[in-house]
Design a protein around this motif. Structure first.
Motif, short mmCIF file in Angstrom:
data_model
loop_
_atom_site.label_atom_id
_atom_site.label_comp_id
_atom_site.label_asym_id
_atom_site.label_seq_id
_atom_site.Cartn_x
_atom_site.Cartn_y
_atom_site.Cartn_z
N SER A 30 0.83 -1.21 0.00
CA SER A 30 0.00 0.00 0.00
C SER A 30 0.86 1.26 0.00
CB SER A 30 -0.92 0.02 1.22
OG SER A 30 -0.17 0.25 2.41
N SER A 32 0.60 3.69 2.08
CA SER A 32 1.00 3.95 3.47
C SER A 32 2.27 3.18 3.81
CB SER A 32 -0.13 3.57 4.43
OG SER A 32 -1.25 4.40 4.26
N GLN A 33 2.34 1.92 3.38
CA GLN A 33 3.55 1.13 3.60
C GLN A 33 4.73 1.69 2.83
OE1 GLN A 33 1.58 -2.74 2.58
NE2 GLN A 33 2.68 -3.51 4.38
N ILE A 36 5.99 4.51 4.87
CA ILE A 36 6.70 4.02 6.06
C ILE A 36 8.08 3.49 5.68
CG2 ILE A 36 6.70 2.22 7.84
CD1 ILE A 36 3.61 2.52 7.87
N ALA A 344 6.25 9.82 5.01
CA ALA A 344 5.16 9.18 5.74
C ALA A 344 3.88 9.99 5.63
CB ALA A 344 5.56 8.99 7.20
N LEU A 345 4.02 11.32 5.74
CA LEU A 345 2.85 12.19 5.70
C LEU A 345 2.15 12.16 4.35
CD1 LEU A 345 1.16 14.41 7.12
CD2 LEU A 345 2.78 16.08 6.20
N THR A 348 0.36 8.83 3.77
CA THR A 348 -0.84 8.71 4.62
C THR A 348 -1.95 9.65 4.13
OG1 THR A 348 0.52 8.13 6.52
CG2 THR A 348 -1.71 8.90 6.98
N ASP A 351 -3.74 8.29 0.99
CA ASP A 351 -4.72 7.24 1.29
C ASP A 351 -5.98 7.82 1.92
OD1 ASP A 351 -3.23 5.17 0.26
OD2 ASP A 351 -2.35 4.58 2.17
N ALA A 352 -5.85 8.92 2.68
CA ALA A 352 -6.99 9.50 3.38
C ALA A 352 -7.73 10.55 2.56
CB ALA A 352 -6.52 10.12 4.70
N THR A 358 -3.57 16.55 -1.08
CA THR A 358 -2.25 16.35 -0.47
C THR A 358 -1.24 17.36 -1.04
OG1 THR A 358 -2.65 13.98 -0.12
CG2 THR A 358 -0.36 14.71 -0.13
#
Length: 379
Positions: A30, A32-33, A36, A344-345, A348, A351-352, A358
């Motif tokens: 994903s 998000s991954q 990370i 990371a931001l 994330t 995805d949101a 973004t």
């Protein structure tokens, strides 16, 4: 030699810029991954202060304070590239992240010591120019290699990509082996007291400025190609060429930014870089067509190269010669904390909230540069 070392770094970064997110998502990872993983892989650059201190303090086996560490870093990076091709990130995500972390450790080592060698040998009046050449050399590596990598993936394999990058890593070795470091002058002898500079607000503000610019530019850069793939279904080859266009913008921004900084001064250059960054990232939020995307990505590359070159030049001017590599590394480490947060931001937030919003959020963060500039250049 400086440009060639950064060229090799850029060649490897072209994979992380153009294809890493696409490679991982194609294996079921994903966004998000992906974010990370990017944050974890950046940790060596956040902790590079310790690599700088090692280089400043220890003349390794009489080879010098910079040369042996540059050699070790290049060899570690090449070894990790040859190993990672055997790892499926969809099944062994942790192992892939570990190898990425070790690869970045090698890169952080030779990056820190290359900066230290530049700090040891560059006259003050040429700081902007030399940083422009170094940032431009890295971007040129991205330009030349990114498009080729996409073609290699589409026509050969991912293994061929990793093998080719390992070979490119080794290109600077002959020049590094020929380096002969001179004796360090007394004024440049390592002194723990020099770290007292980090108690002063202008230096703290400079470090925060680095974190801010890095968060914005790298956070946005990570999601450009995934956004284009979602909107326009671009191929790996197109993603590679898109990154090459971005790299051309970085080359132009770094070379122009270095000369401009030397000519008009650092304060005006920082403000100009922030303004260009704000407009460029807002442009990425719009992206009305694939045709327009080529121009907008080039503009973003110009903003990226301009901003990075200006910050590096300001940081060079601020370093104490007694802890040159350590102090520069610490400033870069704080900037890389910003990169880790940004990766990371942005992953994330995508995805949101989706890609356009973004980009808008990241663009707006450029306004925070105003109070920091006043602090950095306070007289």
């Amino acid at each position: 030699m400086f440009a060639l070392l950064y060229f090799s770094q850029g060649a490897v970064l072209s994979f992380f810029t153009a294809l890493n997110a696409l490679y991982l998502t194609s294996r079921g990872v994903s966004m998000s991954q992906v974010g990370i993983m990017g944050t974890i892989a950046m940790l060596p650059f956040i902790l590079k202060i310790f690599l700088g201190m090692l280089s400043d303090r220890v003349n390794l086996r009489g080879w010098g304070h910079r040369k042996p560490y540059i050699l070790i870093g290049l060899l570690v990076q090449a070894a990790c590239l040859l190993l990672v091709m055997w790892v499926d990130p969809g099944r062994n995500f942790g192992l892939y992240v570990l190898l990425a972390f070790l690869l970045q450790t090698g890169m952080a080592l030779y990056d820190t010591c290359t900066d230290g060698l530049a700090l040891d040998t560059t006259p003050q009046e040429e700081e902007g120019t030399i940083q422009g050449l170094m940032v431009g050399g890295r971007a040129l590596g991205v330009v030349i290699v990114a498009g080729i990598l996409g073609l290699v993936v589409d026509r050969l394999s991912w293994s061929a990509v990793f093998t080719g990058l390992a070979l490119l890593t080794l290109i600077p070795l002959p020049l590094v082996l020929r380096v002969r470091e001179g004796a360090r002058p007394a004024r440049a002898a390592f002194d723990w007291k020099a770290f007292g500079a980090f108690k002063r607000w202008p230096i703290i503000a400079l470090a925060l400025l680095g974190a801010l610019y890095s968060l914005i530019t790298n956070g946005a850069n990570q999601i450009v190609n995934p956004d284009l793939q979602l909107k326009f279904n671009i191929s790996y080859t197109q993603a590679g060429f898109m990154t090459a266009v971005w790299g051309l913008g970085v080359v132009a921004g770094s070379l122009a930014g270095g000369r401009l900084t030397d000519r008009i001064g650092q304060r005006k250059s920082v403000l100009g870089a922030a303004a260009v960054s704000l407009l460029a990232v807002l442009g990425l939020a719009a992206m009305p067509s694939l045709g327009a995307a080529w121009a907008l990505v080039a503009l973003f590359g110009l903003a990226y190269g301009f901003y990075e070159t200006v910050y590096f030049a300001v940081s060079m001017r601020a370093t104490d010669p007694r802890i040159a590599a350590s102090m520069f590394a610490l400033l870069m480490a704080v900037a890389n904390i910003g990169t880790g947060i940004g990766l990371a931001l942005s992953g994330t937030l995508v995805d949101a909230l989706g890609y356009p919003l973004t980009f808008v959020i990241l663009a707006g963060l450029n306004l925070l540069v105003l109070p920091l500039v006043n602090a950095v250049f306070k007289k």
